[in-house]
Enzyme design. Structure first.
Site, PDB file in Angstrom:
ATOM      1  N   LYS A 115      52.694 -36.727  26.071  1.00  0.00           N
ATOM      2  CA  LYS A 115      52.534 -35.293  25.781  1.00  0.00           C
ATOM      3  C   LYS A 115      51.748 -34.575  26.863  1.00  0.00           C
ATOM      4  CE  LYS A 115      53.403 -34.911  20.908  1.00  0.00           C
ATOM      5  NZ  LYS A 115      52.986 -34.446  19.594  1.00  0.00           N
ATOM      6  N   LYS A 201      63.688 -40.195  21.485  1.00  0.00           N
ATOM      7  CA  LYS A 201      63.467 -40.281  20.039  1.00  0.00           C
ATOM      8  C   LYS A 201      63.951 -39.001  19.352  1.00  0.00           C
ATOM      9  CE  LYS A 201      59.251 -39.661  18.698  1.00  0.00           C
ATOM     10  NZ  LYS A 201      57.787 -39.719  18.601  1.00  0.00           N
ATOM     11  N   LYS A 204      60.965 -33.610  15.994  1.00  0.00           N
ATOM     12  CA  LYS A 204      60.854 -32.229  15.508  1.00  0.00           C
ATOM     13  C   LYS A 204      60.690 -31.264  16.682  1.00  0.00           C
ATOM     14  CE  LYS A 204      57.947 -33.533  11.521  1.00  0.00           C
ATOM     15  NZ  LYS A 204      56.732 -34.255  11.942  1.00  0.00           N
TER      16      LYS A 204
HETATM   17  P1  TYM Z   1      55.108 -37.412  12.600  1.00  0.00           P
HETATM   18  O1  TYM Z   1      54.843 -36.181  11.823  1.00  0.00           O
HETATM   19  O2  TYM Z   1      55.562 -37.278  14.009  1.00  0.00           O
HETATM   20  O3  TYM Z   1      56.182 -38.294  11.860  1.00  0.00           O
HETATM   21  C1  TYM Z   1      56.049 -38.643  10.483  1.00  0.00           C
HETATM   22  C2  TYM Z   1      56.563 -40.054  10.284  1.00  0.00           C
HETATM   23  O4  TYM Z   1      57.937 -40.159  10.713  1.00  0.00           O
HETATM   24  C3  TYM Z   1      58.080 -41.224  11.647  1.00  0.00           C
HETATM   25  N1  TYM Z   1      59.086 -40.849  12.647  1.00  0.00           N
HETATM   26  C4  TYM Z   1      60.173 -41.572  12.951  1.00  0.00           C
HETATM   27  N2  TYM Z   1      60.637 -42.747  12.478  1.00  0.00           N
HETATM   28  C5  TYM Z   1      61.806 -43.216  12.998  1.00  0.00           C
HETATM   29  N3  TYM Z   1      62.529 -42.560  13.945  1.00  0.00           N
HETATM   30  C6  TYM Z   1      62.102 -41.373  14.452  1.00  0.00           C
HETATM   31  N4  TYM Z   1      62.801 -40.729  15.378  1.00  0.00           N
HETATM   32  C7  TYM Z   1      60.877 -40.828  13.949  1.00  0.00           C
HETATM   33  N5  TYM Z   1      60.180 -39.692  14.213  1.00  0.00           N
HETATM   34  C8  TYM Z   1      59.086 -39.721  13.420  1.00  0.00           C
HETATM   35  C9  TYM Z   1      56.706 -41.376  12.276  1.00  0.00           C
HETATM   36  O5  TYM Z   1      56.514 -42.667  12.813  1.00  0.00           O
HETATM   37  C10 TYM Z   1      55.782 -41.092  11.115  1.00  0.00           C
HETATM   38  O6  TYM Z   1      55.571 -42.245  10.337  1.00  0.00           O
HETATM   39  N6  TYM Z   1      50.499 -38.951  13.847  1.00  0.00           N
HETATM   40  C11 TYM Z   1      51.495 -38.934  12.785  1.00  0.00           C
HETATM   41  C12 TYM Z   1      50.991 -38.336  11.482  1.00  0.00           C
HETATM   42  C13 TYM Z   1      49.753 -38.979  10.966  1.00  0.00           C
HETATM   43  C14 TYM Z   1      49.648 -40.254  10.349  1.00  0.00           C
HETATM   44  C15 TYM Z   1      48.284 -40.399  10.010  1.00  0.00           C
HETATM   45  C16 TYM Z   1      50.557 -41.258  10.057  1.00  0.00           C
HETATM   46  C17 TYM Z   1      48.510 -38.414  10.979  1.00  0.00           C
HETATM   47  N7  TYM Z   1      47.630 -39.287  10.400  1.00  0.00           N
HETATM   48  C18 TYM Z   1      47.792 -41.554   9.377  1.00  0.00           C
HETATM   49  C19 TYM Z   1      50.079 -42.421   9.439  1.00  0.00           C
HETATM   50  C20 TYM Z   1      48.735 -42.549   9.102  1.00  0.00           C
HETATM   51  C21 TYM Z   1      52.686 -38.099  13.231  1.00  0.00           C
HETATM   52  O7  TYM Z   1      52.558 -37.212  14.046  1.00  0.00           O
HETATM   53  O8  TYM Z   1      53.841 -38.384  12.554  1.00  0.00           O
END
Ligand code: TYM
Length: 339
Positions: A115, A201, A204
């Site tokens: 990023k 990937k 969003k």
């Molecule tokens: P975020 O909001 O990007 O994504 C939410 C969840 O979706 C999964 N994910 C995917 N899995 C498979 N293929 C993809 N293309 C894909 N894109 C997203 C992510 O792995 C995630 O599980 N930092 C985290 C949010 C967070 C979090 C936490 C997660 C904040 N605190 C504590 C677990 C525990 C995030 O930005 O996820």
């Protein structure tokens, strides 16, 4: 059993989020409920401050995400559903963990490197310390299981490193302060790729809406996106080894397998030798069959802002209660005078 996970409210939730994470939130919510454990799922609105954002949009996308999660099967009577901003223990614990986390650990995070790119000096401090807040998110509740997609594995390893160092420095062997959380990553669909580029990937933040299937897309939009998805001219192979150098084909087969509850080998046993002209419509039908009902429930729920707000308020009250004992133990262990 304590299940904890979070999802950011920036952009629209998509198929990658569903297959990689949300589906497992729902399965683990039921597992935890069955054994008297608990499941806490939160909207990571504080993490959203790490990138430029529009405040009005953040509020509406937070509430839309609650509607999405409920539409996917999270039950606010079984799971604790809340947003970080209503539970100040998250940033409070983050500060306390900042004394333990190391600059070198954060510098190695691939998400930070991706990023920030070449412009590290111009990034927010929040983007750099983001993984420490993520560690606080799970350690606050003594999480045992953390369902995530593959891209979050490194952040979870960091949370374990922070917990271990904190336990070593400030706990005792018989009374560690933090539980080491285990990531739960699905075997199929741990990393769903963009429909336009098999090496990126599904995300969003991708500027092209055609790159992803949003959970709020209607049937026609989903079918169009699958139809336009990038592929190659070869028919599908009959065995998995034939997908090795074909990232776009592999991604579509992986999506089909995850949605159908089959292995990729089973999908290829059925579709091997057929071209995308036959496979894509089958995939589109499956997507509509699986995601259509979720979308319908989402549409029913999304405008009832009072109910959505109430779900978050109720969840946050429970989360604050669950987080208090750990936070108090951390203050005590650090020698901070409280009362
Ligand atoms: P975020 O909001 O990007 O994504 C939410 C969840 O979706 C999964 N994910 C995917 N899995 C498979 N293929 C993809 N293309 C894909 N894109 C997203 C992510 O792995 C995630 O599980 N930092 C985290 C949010 C967070 C979090 C936490 C997660 C904040 N605190 C504590 C677990 C525990 C995030 O930005 O996820």
């Amino acid at each position: 059993m304590r299940v904890v996970s979070g999802i950011q409210p920036t952009g629209k939730p998509h198929l990658g989020n569903y297959l990689g994470a949300i589906r497992n939130y729902v399965a683990l919510q039921d597992d935890a409920h069955a054994v008297g454990g608990e499941c806490l799922i939160f909207i990571a609105d504080l993490h959203a401050l790490s990138m430029p954002h529009d405040p009005a949009e953040l509020r509406s996308s937070t509430l839309e995400l609650v509607a999405t999660l409920v539409a996917c099967g999270l039950d606010p009577d079984k799971a604790i559903l809340f947003n970080q901003a209503q539970v100040p223990q998250h940033p409070e614990l983050q500060w306390l963990l900042n004394g333990t986390a190391r600059m070198g650990w954060l510098n190695r995070m691939t998400q930070w490197k991706d990023k920030a790119g070449k412009n590290r000096e111009g990034q927010s401090v929040a983007l750099f310390t983001y993984p420490v807040l993520q560690a606080a998110d799970v350690l606050l509740y003594q999480a045992t299981h953390v369902p995530v997609g593959e891209d979050q594995k490194q952040h979870l390893e960091l949370a374990r490193d922070i917990a271990q160092k904190f336990n070593n420095d400030f706990g005792t062997e018989d009374a560690p302060i933090f539980t080491l959380p285990d990531p739960i990553i699905p075997a199929e669909a741990a990393r769903i790729m963009s429909l336009r580029d098999g090496s990126a990937k599904m995300s969003k933040s991708d500027p092209s809406d055609m790159s992803r299937i949003n959970l709020s897309d209607d049937a026609d939009t989903m079918a169009q996106k699958v139809k336009k998805a990038k592929t190659d001219p070869e028919p599908l192979p009959s065995e998995e080894a034939g997908l090795a150098e074909r990232p776009e084909a592999k991604n579509l087969v992986g999506i089909y397998a995850a949605l159908a509850g089959q292995s990729q080998a089973e999908v290829l046993a059925q579709y091997g030798g057929q071209g995308f002209g036959a496979f894509k419509p089958a995939l589109a039908d499956l997507l509509v069959a699986k995601l259509g009902p979720i979308r319908d429930r989402f549409v029913e729920l999304k405008d009832d802002l009072e109910t959505l707000d109430a779900i978050l308020a109720r969840g946050a009250a429970k989360a604050r209660e669950r987080g208090t004992p750990t936070l108090e133990a951390v203050y005590r262990a650090l020698g901070l005078v409280r009362h």
